[in-house]
Design a protein around this motif. Structure first.
Motif, short mmCIF file in Angstrom:
data_model
loop_
_atom_site.label_atom_id
_atom_site.label_comp_id
_atom_site.label_asym_id
_atom_site.label_seq_id
_atom_site.Cartn_x
_atom_site.Cartn_y
_atom_site.Cartn_z
N TYR A 18 -10.24 63.83 12.37
CA TYR A 18 -11.09 65.01 12.55
C TYR A 18 -11.02 65.92 11.32
CZ TYR A 18 -12.79 69.51 14.10
OH TYR A 18 -13.46 70.71 14.17
N ALA A 21 -12.97 64.39 8.59
CA ALA A 21 -14.41 64.48 8.90
C ALA A 21 -14.92 65.89 8.64
CB ALA A 21 -14.65 64.08 10.36
N ALA A 31 -18.48 67.23 12.31
CA ALA A 31 -17.16 66.62 12.14
C ALA A 31 -16.70 65.97 13.45
CB ALA A 31 -16.15 67.66 11.68
N LEU A 34 -18.64 62.79 13.99
CA LEU A 34 -18.22 61.79 13.01
C LEU A 34 -16.87 61.18 13.39
CD1 LEU A 34 -19.07 60.55 10.31
CD2 LEU A 34 -17.96 62.47 9.15
N ALA A 35 -15.93 62.04 13.77
CA ALA A 35 -14.58 61.56 14.12
C ALA A 35 -14.64 60.70 15.39
CB ALA A 35 -13.64 62.75 14.30
N TYR A 60 -9.26 56.28 8.31
CA TYR A 60 -9.91 57.22 7.39
C TYR A 60 -11.03 56.51 6.62
CZ TYR A 60 -5.99 60.43 8.24
OH TYR A 60 -5.06 61.24 8.83
N VAL A 63 -13.91 56.49 8.80
CA VAL A 63 -14.53 57.83 8.82
C VAL A 63 -15.43 57.99 7.58
CG1 VAL A 63 -14.10 60.32 8.62
CG2 VAL A 63 -12.67 58.93 10.14
N TRP A 67 -19.43 58.42 7.46
CA TRP A 67 -20.04 59.59 6.82
C TRP A 67 -21.07 59.17 5.77
CZ3 TRP A 67 -19.08 61.20 1.57
CH2 TRP A 67 -19.70 62.40 1.24
#
Lengths: 171, 117
Positions: A18, A21, A31, A34-35, A60, A63, A67
């Protein structure tokens, strides 16, 4: 090595996912999406996770890819996130913090830093997040962001100088 | 060695091997420009740590607890509606009587008011 369970994966990576993000997306609502999206993908792909690398680096990277996909489809990446992180990110109080009468000066300083953070390139913010709060090495950051180690170094250098400049402008 | 600005970032992050670290420290001892730059990098790093903290999301356990609470409230509401319907059905004759009495009283009052005019 025993297989990582979905619960363990979530416990070890969700807060960091999070935070990363938030640095990339620039606002809490995006965020969060996305997370959530990245964690759901990670859980689905968990049977394929070999377990010989740090699950944070793996999550990550998911993520970051999520993104990039979103940004590419919406054209969002072209514009710089301009919303400061305001109340979402409050500093933790340290034992050596200044007394309360220094609060006004401190809050002005906080605003200046947050504005400077918001003005950074998303990837620069992400590098700082992974280095300063996750304590990752350059190699780990490079693996998570899928960028060369030299680029990670340059991003950290540039981002720190930008934040220092924001503070020096107040003095 | 000559000034290498990004090596100062590596130094700050503990990324230099022993040989490069020694060489940089010797250079730093004599170079005021690099000393100042290292100070600025430390300031930027400290500023991010102090003011860009991201509060963690609510723990999943908390969200699950909230979800359970919501389910409990909805279950109680649904149960209450069922009870009200059952009670209403069971006492329908008596309720009809009460409603008729009220209607009668209203009609009586209306007639009285009409007669007064």
């Amino acid at each position: 090595m025993s297989k990582l369970t979905a619960d363990e994966l979530y416990r070890r990576t969700s807060d960091g996912a999070y935070a990363l993000a938030l640095r990339l997306a620039g606002n809490p609502a995006d965020a969060w999406d996305l997370a959530q999206d990245a964690l759901a993908r990670a859980v689905r792909a968990l049977p394929d996770f070999r377990g010989d690398s740090d699950p944070r680096t793996w999550v990550y990277r998911i993520v970051v890819n999520a993104w990039k996909n979103r940004a590419a489809s919406s054209g969002e990446r072209a514009r710089r996130a301009s919303e400061p992180l305001d109340d979402e990110g409050r500093p933790e109080l340290a034992a050596n913090d200044p007394p309360v009468d220094a609060g006004l000066e401190r809050s002005e300083e906080a605003r200046a830093v947050r504005a400077a953070v918001a003005a950074l390139e998303p990837e620069d913010r992400a590098c700082l997040q992974l280095r300063e709060f996750d304590g990752m090495s350059y190699e780990e950051i490079a693996a998570a962001l899928e960028a060369p180690v030299g680029t990670v170094k340059s991003r950290l250098h540039r981002a720190r100088l930008a934040l220092a400049k924001a503070l020096e402008g107040m003095r | 060695m000559n000034c290498d600005e990004e090596a100062l970032t590596e130094y700050l992050d503990g990324e230099l091997d022993a040989a490069r670290k020694d060489a940089l420290e010797r250079h730093l001892a004599a170079c005021r420009s690099c000393q100042a730059l290292l100070g600025r990098l430390k300031l930027g790093s400290a500023a991010f740590r102090a003011h860009a903290f991201v509060a963690p999301r609510p723990a999943r356990a908390v969200r699950e607890t909230k979800g359970r609470e919501l389910k409990t409230i909805l279950a109680v509401l649904a149960f209450s509606v069922v009870v009200l319907i059952l009670v209403g059905t069971a006492f329908k004759p008596q309720l009809s009587g009460v409603v008729n009495q009220i209607m009668g009283a209203i009609s009586g009052a209306a007639s009285t008011i009409g007669a007064g005019n």
